[in-house]
Design a protein around this motif. Structure first.
Motif, PDB file in Angstrom:
ATOM      1  N   ARG A 151       0.827  -1.196   0.000  1.00 52.59           N
ATOM      2  CA  ARG A 151       0.000   0.000   0.000  1.00 52.59           C
ATOM      3  C   ARG A 151       0.867   1.254   0.000  1.00 52.59           C
ATOM      4  O   ARG A 151       0.534   2.250  -0.635  1.00 52.59           O
ATOM      5  CB  ARG A 151      -0.919  -0.002   1.217  1.00 52.59           C
ATOM      6  CG  ARG A 151      -1.932   1.151   1.228  1.00 52.59           C
ATOM      7  CD  ARG A 151      -2.744   1.132   2.492  1.00 52.59           C
ATOM      8  NE  ARG A 151      -3.454  -0.123   2.656  1.00 52.59           N
ATOM      9  CZ  ARG A 151      -4.118  -0.461   3.756  1.00 52.59           C
ATOM     10  NH1 ARG A 151      -4.127   0.368   4.801  1.00 52.59           N
ATOM     11  NH2 ARG A 151      -4.754  -1.609   3.835  1.00 52.59           N
ATOM     12  N   ARG A 152       1.985   1.203   0.708  1.00 53.34           N
ATOM     13  CA  ARG A 152       2.883   2.356   0.738  1.00 53.34           C
ATOM     14  C   ARG A 152       3.420   2.668  -0.651  1.00 53.34           C
ATOM     15  O   ARG A 152       3.567   3.837  -1.024  1.00 53.34           O
ATOM     16  CB  ARG A 152       4.033   2.076   1.700  1.00 53.34           C
ATOM     17  CG  ARG A 152       4.958   3.264   1.926  1.00 53.34           C
ATOM     18  CD  ARG A 152       6.162   2.823   2.725  1.00 53.34           C
ATOM     19  NE  ARG A 152       5.763   2.222   3.982  1.00 53.34           N
ATOM     20  CZ  ARG A 152       6.490   1.324   4.648  1.00 53.34           C
ATOM     21  NH1 ARG A 152       7.661   0.929   4.155  1.00 53.34           N
ATOM     22  NH2 ARG A 152       6.060   0.825   5.779  1.00 53.34           N
ATOM     23  N   GLY A 153       3.709   1.640  -1.432  1.00 51.56           N
ATOM     24  CA  GLY A 153       4.200   1.860  -2.786  1.00 51.56           C
ATOM     25  C   GLY A 153       3.191   2.597  -3.651  1.00 51.56           C
ATOM     26  O   GLY A 153       3.553   3.516  -4.402  1.00 51.56           O
ATOM     27  N   TRP A 154       1.913   2.220  -3.548  1.00 53.69           N
ATOM     28  CA  TRP A 154       0.880   2.918  -4.310  1.00 53.69           C
ATOM     29  C   TRP A 154       0.741   4.368  -3.846  1.00 53.69           C
ATOM     30  O   TRP A 154       0.583   5.287  -4.661  1.00 53.69           O
ATOM     31  CB  TRP A 154      -0.464   2.191  -4.164  1.00 53.69           C
ATOM     32  CG  TRP A 154      -0.570   0.960  -5.006  1.00 53.69           C
ATOM     33  CD1 TRP A 154      -0.482  -0.346  -4.599  1.00 53.69           C
ATOM     34  CD2 TRP A 154      -0.762   0.910  -6.425  1.00 53.69           C
ATOM     35  NE1 TRP A 154      -0.607  -1.203  -5.656  1.00 53.69           N
ATOM     36  CE2 TRP A 154      -0.789  -0.462  -6.800  1.00 53.69           C
ATOM     37  CE3 TRP A 154      -0.919   1.881  -7.404  1.00 53.69           C
ATOM     38  CZ2 TRP A 154      -0.970  -0.866  -8.114  1.00 53.69           C
ATOM     39  CZ3 TRP A 154      -1.092   1.477  -8.730  1.00 53.69           C
ATOM     40  CH2 TRP A 154      -1.117   0.119  -9.073  1.00 53.69           C
ATOM     41  N   LEU A 155       0.782   4.567  -2.538  1.00 46.96           N
ATOM     42  CA  LEU A 155       0.651   5.925  -2.015  1.00 46.96           C
ATOM     43  C   LEU A 155       1.827   6.812  -2.438  1.00 46.96           C
ATOM     44  O   LEU A 155       1.646   7.990  -2.769  1.00 46.96           O
ATOM     45  CB  LEU A 155       0.541   5.891  -0.484  1.00 46.96           C
ATOM     46  CG  LEU A 155      -0.753   5.293   0.075  1.00 46.96           C
ATOM     47  CD1 LEU A 155      -0.675   5.180   1.594  1.00 46.96           C
ATOM     48  CD2 LEU A 155      -1.948   6.137  -0.333  1.00 46.96           C
TER      49      LEU A 155
END
Length: 271
Positions: free
Chosen positions: A86-90
Motif C-alpha cells: 500500500r505504501r508503494g501505491w501511495l
C-alpha cells in the motif's frame, strides 16, 4: 588502475556541469548587475516596489512552507505506518503533482476554483456568492493553496524515510514510564526528527520564494513578489537587464539564506 582514475577524475563531469550551468550563468548575472558601478543595486535600494515585493515574497513563501509542513508531516507519518504494498501505491500517487509544471497546476486550480470552476459552481448551489468564492484563488491565499499542492508531496517524501527509520525504543520507553502518546511524540520523536523537519521546511520555503509560473498564471502581475517583479523588468517594453540581474541575485541570496538557516538549525540540533 581504473579505481585510481575514478578517484582522481570522477568528479570532473560534475565539475564541468557545475561550471557550465551554475558558475557561468552566475558570472553573467554578476557582470550585468554591476554595470555602471552597481547602479542597478542603487536603483533597487530606492525603489519602494522592491521592498514591498521582498516582504510579500517572504510572507507568501513562509505561509506556503508552513502549510505544506503542517499537512506533509502527518502524511509522512501515515506513510511510514502503511504495509509495503500500500505504501508503494501511495508514494506513486504522491509523485503525481511533482510531474506537473507550475502553469498546469495553476490552470487546474482555475478550472476547479475559479469564477466558473466546478467547485465554485457546487458551492454556489449551496448559497455562496460565486464571484466572491471564485476570486479567492487569485489572491495571496489562493497562491498559498496552489503552492502547497505541489510542496506537500515534497515534504512527505522528504520526511517519510526519517520517520520510517526512527528508532522506536526511546518512544516505547517513554510510554512505559507513563508518558502519554502525545507527550512521547513531542518530547522524543520530534526531538529526533527536528533536523529533517527544519530542512524540509526551508527547502519548500525556498522553492516557494522562487516560483514563477504558478504565480504568473493565477495572479498575473497583481501581486507584487520578486519573481513577478523580475518579469516586469523584462517585459512591457522595459527590458532592464541590469535591474533584472540584480533582482535575480537578491532572490538567490534570500533563498540561500533560508536554506542556510535550515542547515544551521539542523547542525545545532545534532550537537
Amino acid at each position: 588502475m581504473n579505481e585510481g582514475l575514478a578517484r582522481r577524475f570522477g568528479a570532473v563531469p560534475a565539475g564541468l556541469l557545475l561550471a557550465l550551468f551554475f558558475a557561468l550563468p552566475l558570472g553573467a548575472l554578476l557582470v550585468s548587475a554591476t554595470e555602471g558601478n552597481g547602479a542597478a543595486f542603487v536603483r533597487l535600494a530606492h525603489d519602494p516596489l522592491v521592498v514591498s515585493a521582498l516582504g510579500h515574497s517572504l510572507a507568501l513563501a513562509f505561509a506556503a512552507g508552513t502549510v505544506s509542513l503542517l499537512v506533509g508531516l502527518p502524511l509522512a507519518m501515515v506513510l511510514a505506518g502503511q504495509p509495503p504494498q500500500r505504501r508503494g501505491w501511495l508514494l506513486a500517487l504522491l509523485g503525481v503533482p511533482l510531474a506537473f509544471s507550475g502553469l498546469v497546476i495553476a490552470y487546474g486550480f482555475i478550472l476547479a476554483f475559479g469564477r466558473a470552476g466546478f467547485v465554485t459552481s457546487i458551492v454556489a448551489r449551496l448559497g455562496a456568492d460565486p464571484a466572491t468564492v471564485g476570486a479567492l484563488i487569485y489572491t495571496t491565499a489562493g497562491l498559498v493553496a496552489a503552492y502547497a499542492y505541489y510542496l506537500i508531496p515534497r515534504v512527505a517524501l522528504m520526511l517519510y524515510p526519517a520517520i520510517a527509520n526512527l528508532d522506536r525504543r526511546p518512544i516505547e520507553a517513554a510510554l512505559t514510564l507513563g508518558a502519554s502518546p502525545l507527550r512521547a511524540l513531542f518530547d522524543v520523536a520530534l526531538r529526533e526528527l527536528w533536523p529533517s523537519i527544519a530542512a524540509a521546511w526551508c527547502l519548500v520555503t525556498s522553492i516557494a520564494l522562487g516560483t514563477y509560473g504558478t504565480a504568473l498564471a493565477l495572479a498575473g502581475t497583481q501581486i507584487n513578489i520578486l519573481p513577478l517583479l523580475m518579469y516586469l523588468k523584462l517585459s512591457d517594453g522595459q527590458t532592464d537587464f541590469p535591474q533584472a540581474a540584480a533582482l535575480s541575485l537578491v532572490l538567490m541570496a534570500v533563498c540561500t539564506c533560508v536554506l542556510a538557516l535550515g542547515e544551521c538549525l539542523a547542525r545545532q540540533r545534532r550537537h
